[in-house]
Design a protein around this motif. Structure first.
Motif, PDB file in Angstrom:
ATOM      1  N   PHE A  31       4.104  42.416 -20.060  1.00 28.24           N
ATOM      2  CA  PHE A  31       3.565  43.280 -18.700  1.00 28.24           C
ATOM      3  C   PHE A  31       3.464  44.225 -18.680  1.00 28.24           C
ATOM      4  O   PHE A  31       3.378  44.971 -18.479  1.00 28.24           O
ATOM      5  N   LYS A  33       1.168  45.126 -20.679  1.00 29.39           N
ATOM      6  CA  LYS A  33      -0.306  45.457 -20.569  1.00 29.39           C
ATOM      7  C   LYS A  33      -0.795  45.665 -19.100  1.00 29.39           C
ATOM      8  O   LYS A  33      -2.423  46.041 -18.965  1.00 29.39           O
ATOM      9  N   CYS A  34      -0.022  45.094 -18.330  1.00 32.99           N
ATOM     10  CA  CYS A  34       0.182  45.548 -16.736  1.00 32.99           C
ATOM     11  C   CYS A  34      -0.031  46.800 -16.116  1.00 32.99           C
ATOM     12  O   CYS A  34      -0.262  47.205 -15.799  1.00 32.99           O
ATOM     13  N   CYS A  37      -1.473  49.742 -14.175  1.00 30.66           N
ATOM     14  CA  CYS A  37      -1.964  49.794 -12.749  1.00 30.66           C
ATOM     15  C   CYS A  37      -0.674  49.059 -11.925  1.00 30.66           C
ATOM     16  O   CYS A  37      -1.241  49.464 -10.880  1.00 30.66           O
ATOM     17  N   HIS A  38       0.016  48.405 -12.408  1.00 24.53           N
ATOM     18  CA  HIS A  38       0.993  47.850 -11.336  1.00 24.53           C
ATOM     19  C   HIS A  38       2.461  48.457 -11.652  1.00 24.53           C
ATOM     20  O   HIS A  38       2.892  48.603 -13.009  1.00 24.53           O
ATOM     21  N   LEU A  50       3.252  44.889  -7.722  1.00 24.61           N
ATOM     22  CA  LEU A  50       3.152  43.102  -8.165  1.00 24.61           C
ATOM     23  C   LEU A  50       5.357  43.032  -6.996  1.00 24.61           C
ATOM     24  O   LEU A  50       5.295  41.878  -7.763  1.00 24.61           O
ATOM     25  N   LEU A  89      -4.998  35.498 -13.926  1.00 27.59           N
ATOM     26  CA  LEU A  89      -4.392  36.196 -14.598  1.00 27.59           C
ATOM     27  C   LEU A  89      -4.772  35.323 -16.288  1.00 27.59           C
ATOM     28  O   LEU A  89      -5.297  36.205 -17.079  1.00 27.59           O
ATOM     29  N   MET A 101     -10.376  45.163 -10.119  1.00 27.93           N
ATOM     30  CA  MET A 101      -9.304  45.095 -11.419  1.00 27.93           C
ATOM     31  C   MET A 101     -10.083  44.755 -13.011  1.00 27.93           C
ATOM     32  O   MET A 101     -10.522  43.704 -13.105  1.00 27.93           O
ATOM     33  N   PHE A 103      -9.027  44.193 -16.293  1.00 24.72           N
ATOM     34  CA  PHE A 103      -8.460  43.667 -17.377  1.00 24.72           C
ATOM     35  C   PHE A 103      -9.118  42.687 -17.228  1.00 24.72           C
ATOM     36  O   PHE A 103      -9.251  41.490 -16.411  1.00 24.72           O
ATOM     37  N   LEU A 115       4.728  35.571 -18.042  1.00 19.87           N
ATOM     38  CA  LEU A 115       4.464  37.027 -17.208  1.00 19.87           C
ATOM     39  C   LEU A 115       5.267  36.278 -15.932  1.00 19.87           C
ATOM     40  O   LEU A 115       5.631  37.509 -15.061  1.00 19.87           O
TER      41      LEU A 115
END
Length: 125
Positions: A31, A33-34, A37-38, A50, A89, A101, A103, A115
């Motif tokens: 997570f 990596k996320c 932004c999230h 999320l 994903l 997005m 990513f 994840l």
């Protein structure tokens, strides 16, 4: 596009058993990596929260301005199931061309399963 659909179908067949066995603690690490932004808190950042994403309607977070591509993808009442989230994903821009997005996606099915396990209940870790 046919190749992407075949690749996605093959991936989902391989990844499906991993959903139940995903490691939420390892998912917390993925997570990161996320997290630029999230968040898993009920707060929007650059991307929508999320928190509670599984079984939530696509593009439905209040007070978040989704791209036209994502709102179009949400048409028909799509919901974020584990399978749909796993597919997304893998390559968000391939699944939703024009999404905001940036990513590139997660390439390892194990990372995706982990994840998803984390997103099911991030507070339990």
């Amino acid at each position: 596009m046919k190749h992407l659909a075949a690749l996605t179908a093959a991936f989902l067949c391989l990844a499906a058993p991993a959903f139940a066995g995903g490691d939420a603690a390892a998912g917390r690490a993925v997570f990161r990596k996320c997290a630029t932004c999230h968040t898993t808190e009920p707060v929007n950042r650059v991307g929508p929260t999320l928190a509670g994403i599984l079984d939530r309607p696509v593009a439905s977070v209040a007070d978040y301005s989704y791209s036209a591509a994502m709102t179009g993808f949400a048409e028909g009442g799509r919901r974020w199931s584990e399978a749909l989230l796993a597919e997304y994903l893998l390559s968000p821009r391939a699944m939703v061309p024009g999404t905001a997005m940036t990513f590139a996606g997660l390439k390892k099915s194990e990372d995706i399963a982990n994840l998803i396990a984390y997103l099911k209940n991030p507070a339990a870790q």
